[in-house]
Structures are given as structure tokens and as C-alpha cells.
Design an enzyme around this catalytic site. Structure first.
Site, PDB file in Angstrom:
ATOM      1  N   ASP A   8       7.152 -11.784   4.057  1.00  0.00           N
ATOM      2  CA  ASP A   8       7.098 -10.663   3.127  1.00  0.00           C
ATOM      3  C   ASP A   8       8.448 -10.549   2.425  1.00  0.00           C
ATOM      4  O   ASP A   8       9.489 -10.464   3.087  1.00  0.00           O
ATOM      5  CB  ASP A   8       6.800  -9.362   3.862  1.00  0.00           C
ATOM      6  CG  ASP A   8       5.387  -9.334   4.441  1.00  0.00           C
ATOM      7  OD1 ASP A   8       4.650 -10.320   4.256  1.00  0.00           O
ATOM      8  OD2 ASP A   8       5.030  -8.325   5.081  1.00  0.00           O
ATOM      9  N   ASP A 127      -7.921  -4.098   2.937  1.00  0.00           N
ATOM     10  CA  ASP A 127      -6.972  -3.261   3.674  1.00  0.00           C
ATOM     11  C   ASP A 127      -7.721  -1.997   4.061  1.00  0.00           C
ATOM     12  O   ASP A 127      -8.080  -1.199   3.189  1.00  0.00           O
ATOM     13  CB  ASP A 127      -5.767  -2.920   2.801  1.00  0.00           C
ATOM     14  CG  ASP A 127      -5.030  -4.174   2.332  1.00  0.00           C
ATOM     15  OD1 ASP A 127      -5.013  -5.159   3.089  1.00  0.00           O
ATOM     16  OD2 ASP A 127      -4.483  -4.165   1.219  1.00  0.00           O
TER      17      ASP A 127
END
Length: 235
Positions: A8, A127
């Protein structure tokens, strides 16, 4: 089951967020490409690279992502802020797969066309919080359930789904096995990529038992609680 470490990127640094909160981050490195090479050397099956600044609409890390992709031989799937068909196409010029979240729900027809043009290379992000899909950096509800989303996109030719349990992301609280199993059981063609909450090798075994095709390793791997090699041994 594939083992996929996450890289990330925020502000050019390798970070991990807690529950996706940009104000609650831990920095793990200043060179994403070097981090990627480390996970490649550990025999990762693929890398999951997320441009967090693009996801939050606060900028982007395009140069860092491009450098990372070109620095490794292992396949890379990129994610974060891919909100137009052109952005997806640009990503696929170098990356093996692209993860699409918000755009999948706001412009499903564009996703259908991408899936037809790039078979097997489009991943739809699911998500979820409480069984409902969240979009726009996890801030808004898409108004659809996990199962309904999978059925919808499966009908468009999408078979890869990145399923993240928001409450567990970065918390080392264990995976949401029930939701993962339900998602994987929707159809035999569904390939669920599990993300969020993996804190041990035992968690990886549970994810595999739930029928997932791949598992993403994040905070636990960076904190040394699990290793790619150990997870691959049971995967």
C-alpha cells in the site's frame, strides 16, 4: 490458494492503515519497489499494489507504481482510484490485473466492456461492512449486498472478486470466514481473493477452507507475525 502480499502506497511510502483510515497509518518503508522485490524473493504468487492517495482522491503515486511494476517479474494487480475505463486500460498496459471498486457500481456497463476486452484481468472489489458493499474509499454504501454484487458482475464475465471486511482490515482480528464462504459458494466460477484480518497461518488455513482462491497478506506480514513462506506451505 495464491498468496499475495500487499504493498500500500501513500505519499511515496509503504504504509498500512487501520480500518482504511488515512489518519491512522504505520509507515513500513520509503521505497515501494524494494519492498516489492523483498516479497518477490519470498516467492509471492502475485503482488497487490494499492495507490491509497488515488483511492482517497488526494493525489496519486503513478510513478512509484510504474517503477514497482517494472522492477519485478512476479505478476502485479493494481488498485486504488481506478474510476474510469481509461484509467483501467492504462493500468493494464503494465499490470497483470486491475482492481475496480467505485466505478464498478457507478458505471457497470464500462466494467462489462472491460471484462470482455480483458478477460480474466478485471477484479471487482467488494469492500463490505455488515454484508453491505461500501465504495468511495469505504465512505459510502453502494446499496447492494455482497451476494447480489457477485451475481451481478459474474453475469458480466467477472470471476475475480477482492473481498475485504472493513472492520477487520489492519486489525489482526481474524478473517470474516462466514462472509468469505458465502461469497465463494455463490457459484463455482467465483474466485474470491480474501483481504482483511489475516493474523496467523491458522487464519490462512481457515480462508482456504472457506473456498477462497487467494489470500492477501498485509499488516501481520509486515509485523512479522506471518511469512509468505509459511502461508504458502499450507496454501
Amino acid at each position: 490458494m495464491e498468496v499475495i502480499p500487499a504493498v500500500d502506497i501513500m505519499g511515496g511510502q509503504v504504509v498500512r492503515l487501520v480500518k482504511g483510515d488515512p489518519a491512522n497509518k504505520v509507515v513500513y518503508g520509503s521505497d515501494p519497489s524494494e519492498t516489492a522485490k523483498k516479497w518477490e524473493a519470498a516467492r509471492a504468487d502475485m503482488l497487490h499494489v494499492v495507490d491509497l492517495d488515488a483511492a482517497f482522491g488526494t493525489g496519486n503515486n503513478k510513478e512509484a507504481v510504474a517503477k514497482l511494476v517494472s522492477s519485478v517479474k512476479v505478476p502485479v494487480q493494481v488498485a486504488g482510484g481506478v474510476r474510469t475505463a481509461d484509467a483501467a486500460k492504462d493500468a493494464l498496459e503494465k499490470a497483470a490485473r486491475v482492481v475496480i471498486g467505485t466505478m464498478a457500481y457507478s458505471d457497470p456497463e464500462a466494467v462489462r466492456k472491460l471484462a470482455k476486452k480483458y478477460p480474466g484481468r478485471i477484479v471487482v472489489s467488494i469492500d463490505q461492512s455488515g454484508g453491505k458493499v461500501m465504495v468511495s474509499g469505504w465512505k459510502e454504501s453502494a446499496g447492494v449486498s455482497v451476494k447480489d454484487a457477485i451475481v451481478q458482475f459474474l453475469g458480466m464475465g467477472i470471476e475475480n472478486f477482492l473481498l475485504t471486511s472493513i472492520e477487520r482490515d489492519g486489525m489482526l482480528a481474524g478473517p470474516d470466514v462466514e462472509t468469505l464462504a458465502q461469497a465463494a459458494g455463490v457459484d463455482g466460477r467465483v474466485r474470491v481473493i480474501a483481504s482483511g484480518g489475516i493474523s496467523s497461518v491458522a487464519d490462512a488455513v481457515r480462508v482456504k477452507s472457506a473456498g477462497c482462491a487467494a489470500v492477501i497478506l498485509g499488516k501481520a506480514m509486515y509485523d512479522g507475525k506471518v511469512s509468505i513462506e509459511r502461508v504458502k506451505a499450507v496454501a
